[in-house]
Design a protein around this motif. Structure first.
Motif, PDB file in Angstrom:
ATOM      1  N   ASP A  87      33.769  92.100 -16.950  1.00 63.11           N
ATOM      2  CA  ASP A  87      34.748  92.694 -17.869  1.00 63.11           C
ATOM      3  C   ASP A  87      36.062  93.088 -17.207  1.00 63.11           C
ATOM      4  O   ASP A  87      37.067  93.262 -17.891  1.00 63.11           O
ATOM      5  CB  ASP A  87      34.154  93.894 -18.601  1.00 63.11           C
ATOM      6  CG  ASP A  87      33.535  94.928 -17.675  1.00 63.11           C
ATOM      7  OD1 ASP A  87      33.603  94.751 -16.438  1.00 63.11           O
ATOM      8  OD2 ASP A  87      32.972  95.912 -18.191  1.00 63.11           O
ATOM      9  N   GLN A  88      36.090  93.196 -15.862  1.00 63.12           N
ATOM     10  CA  GLN A  88      37.318  93.606 -15.184  1.00 63.12           C
ATOM     11  C   GLN A  88      38.164  92.426 -14.704  1.00 63.12           C
ATOM     12  O   GLN A  88      39.120  92.608 -13.952  1.00 63.12           O
ATOM     13  CB  GLN A  88      36.976  94.497 -13.981  1.00 63.12           C
ATOM     14  CG  GLN A  88      36.553  95.917 -14.344  1.00 63.12           C
ATOM     15  CD  GLN A  88      37.732  96.776 -14.758  1.00 63.12           C
ATOM     16  OE1 GLN A  88      38.735  96.281 -15.271  1.00 63.12           O
ATOM     17  NE2 GLN A  88      37.630  98.076 -14.558  1.00 63.12           N
ATOM     18  N   CYS A 110      34.868 102.968 -17.464  1.00 59.37           N
ATOM     19  CA  CYS A 110      33.952 102.180 -18.300  1.00 59.37           C
ATOM     20  C   CYS A 110      32.998 103.101 -19.048  1.00 59.37           C
ATOM     21  O   CYS A 110      31.918 102.680 -19.454  1.00 59.37           O
ATOM     22  CB  CYS A 110      33.178 101.176 -17.452  1.00 59.37           C
ATOM     23  SG  CYS A 110      32.109 101.929 -16.193  1.00 59.37           S
ATOM     24  N   HIS A 148      40.235  95.786 -23.199  1.00 61.85           N
ATOM     25  CA  HIS A 148      39.190  94.777 -23.055  1.00 61.85           C
ATOM     26  C   HIS A 148      39.745  93.374 -22.857  1.00 61.85           C
ATOM     27  O   HIS A 148      40.775  93.005 -23.436  1.00 61.85           O
ATOM     28  CB  HIS A 148      38.286  94.791 -24.288  1.00 61.85           C
ATOM     29  CG  HIS A 148      37.371  95.965 -24.337  1.00 61.85           C
ATOM     30  ND1 HIS A 148      36.000  95.851 -24.293  1.00 61.85           N
ATOM     31  CD2 HIS A 148      37.612  97.292 -24.395  1.00 61.85           C
ATOM     32  CE1 HIS A 148      35.450  97.045 -24.339  1.00 61.85           C
ATOM     33  NE2 HIS A 148      36.417  97.949 -24.398  1.00 61.85           N
ATOM     34  N   LEU A 162      36.172 100.155 -22.156  1.00 61.33           N
ATOM     35  CA  LEU A 162      36.942  99.806 -20.956  1.00 61.33           C
ATOM     36  C   LEU A 162      38.423 100.135 -21.139  1.00 61.33           C
ATOM     37  O   LEU A 162      39.034  99.750 -22.129  1.00 61.33           O
ATOM     38  CB  LEU A 162      36.781  98.319 -20.651  1.00 61.33           C
ATOM     39  CG  LEU A 162      37.322  97.839 -19.298  1.00 61.33           C
ATOM     40  CD1 LEU A 162      36.530  98.458 -18.157  1.00 61.33           C
ATOM     41  CD2 LEU A 162      37.274  96.317 -19.207  1.00 61.33           C
ATOM     42  N   SER A 215      30.147 104.276 -14.737  1.00 60.97           N
ATOM     43  CA  SER A 215      30.258 105.203 -15.858  1.00 60.97           C
ATOM     44  C   SER A 215      29.952 106.631 -15.409  1.00 60.97           C
ATOM     45  O   SER A 215      28.916 106.894 -14.800  1.00 60.97           O
ATOM     46  CB  SER A 215      29.303 104.806 -16.981  1.00 60.97           C
ATOM     47  OG  SER A 215      29.377 105.729 -18.042  1.00 60.97           O
TER      48      SER A 215
END
Length: 390
Positions: free
Chosen positions: A200-201, A334, A366, A380, A297
């Protein structure tokens, strides 16, 4: 609010109490929800082990969930990712749970391997169907099953499959090597966190690469080195990677070696530090031209939210103290329980506490293959700051 009803075959099940006149139904069976006037609301998978009793697949007008519907449902999710996979990138997310209408199910690709992770026991009854659809459309070398912790011991799992099982295709012989923006990374798809890597990053890593030229870079909570390698390839003169996990740092070294032939990686001085980031920052003296703070997280449950907000503010303030004038600070979160407004507010308070020694450059969210269709699913976020002299 009027009580909604769920009907499976003949018996009635009430969605708030899940009581049935005859039977409660089997996990993964299709369940139809009606409103108080017996009008169709939605159809989904029955999940008696979760507070979310129906994992909604379709809402609106009545619809038969036949083979053609499932094929079209997958096609729509794949179409959202058009252009993400190319010759330089073969690691991406094809299905992002509720955001794509597949609640409690995620599908990630790492080169020729698909990882199907389920967060609801309702999907056990549908695994053969889903694996067949993925095989037909994406033609992977293998499909690996990952299970969330909450369903590992679920009685609904009558398949005998375990976390890390190969559903179809070739057996696994270790971590998978995949490409992201031309860089090579390892993904432990059978035992690693999430599905093996934090895909996702990707977009933020690309931004860091564009900003890294000639800078000394500090990557905090470095994990297996995604931001570190992008910064190096982007021309960073040095990268310091800090993480508390010796296993993560060992994987970072392997990823560094996979990319050693690249001129930027070969020329970059890299130092790894095994330490608790909060403790290390409290003692650090050196200043850097770029700092990336991307912790795991910090609020996995709602009661942890306020503590996480304070921690984000503390991390940002400590990062600003270690930043050279003209330097770039990237703060990411996150934590789904911390909203974008709360996170950005924490970073802005840190800037004020520092004496206003930074200006805001950009706020990101995102990536295209990780869409968030409702606010509560927007986990995110990242804030880019530039240090200025005052």
């Amino acid at each position: 609010m009027a009580e909604s009803k769920v009907r499976q075959g003949h018996p009635w099940i009430f969605s708030d109490s899940i009581r049935s006149q005859n039977r409660a139904g089997e996990p993964g069976e299709l369940a139809v929800a009606f409103d108080h006037k017996d009008q169709f609301l939605a159809i989904g998978l029955y999940d008696p082990e979760s507070p979310i009793r129906i994992r909604v697949l379709h809402a609106g007008k009545p619809q038969a969930l036949d083979a053609a519907w499932w094929e079209e449902h997958l096609r729509k999710a794949l179409a959202v990712r058009a252009g993400v996979a190319d010759g330089e990138t073969n690691g991406l997310r094809w299905i992002n749970g509720e955001n794509d209408g597949w609640p409690g199910l995620v599908v990630d690709q790492y080169a020729g391997t698909l990882v199907l992770k389920i967060y609801s026991s309702a999907w056990f009854a549908q695994l053969e169907r889903v694996a067949g659809l993925l095989d037909a459309r994406l033609k992977p070398e293998r499909i690996v099953l990952r299970l969330s912790r909450n369903i590992m011991a679920s009685p609904a799992n009558r398949t005998g499959l375990k976390d890390g099982s190969v559903l179809s295709g070739k057996p696994l012989d270790g971590p998978v090597i995949f490409r992201e923006s031309g860089l090579r990374f390892l993904a432990d798809v059978a035992r690693g966190q999430k599905t093996g890597f934090f895909l996702d990053q990707r977009d933020n890593r690309r931004r860091v690469e564009r900003l890294a030229s000639g800078r000394s870079v500090l990557n905090l909570f470095s994990f297996t080195g995604g931001f570190s390698l992008y910064a190096a390839r982007g021309g960073a003169k040095s990268v310091t990677s800090v993480d508390i996990s010796s296993h993560a740092l060992a994987e970072l070294n392997k990823n560094w070696e996979l990319n050693r032939e690249l001129p930027g990686v070969r020329a970059c001085r890299h130092e790894e530090v095994r330490a608790d980031v909060f403790e290390w920052l409290a003692q650090a003296k050196e200043k850097y031209d770029m700092i990336v703070i991307d912790p795991p997280s910090l609020a996995k449950r709602e009661p942890e939210r306020q503590g996480a907000i304070r921690a984000y503010e503390k991390l940002a303030l400590s990062g600003l103290a270690r930043l050279q004038s003209g330097g770039i600070l990237v703060c990411a979160s996150c934590s789904a329980h911390v909203s974008t407004d709360e996170f950005v507010g924490a970073i802005r308070r840190a800037v004020l506490a520092s004496g206003g020694k930074a200006r805001e450059l950009e706020i990101t969210g995102h990536a295209p293959d990780h869409p968030a269709t409702v606010e509560v699913l927007r986990y995110l976020k990242a804030v880019y700051l530039e240090a200025i002299s005052r």
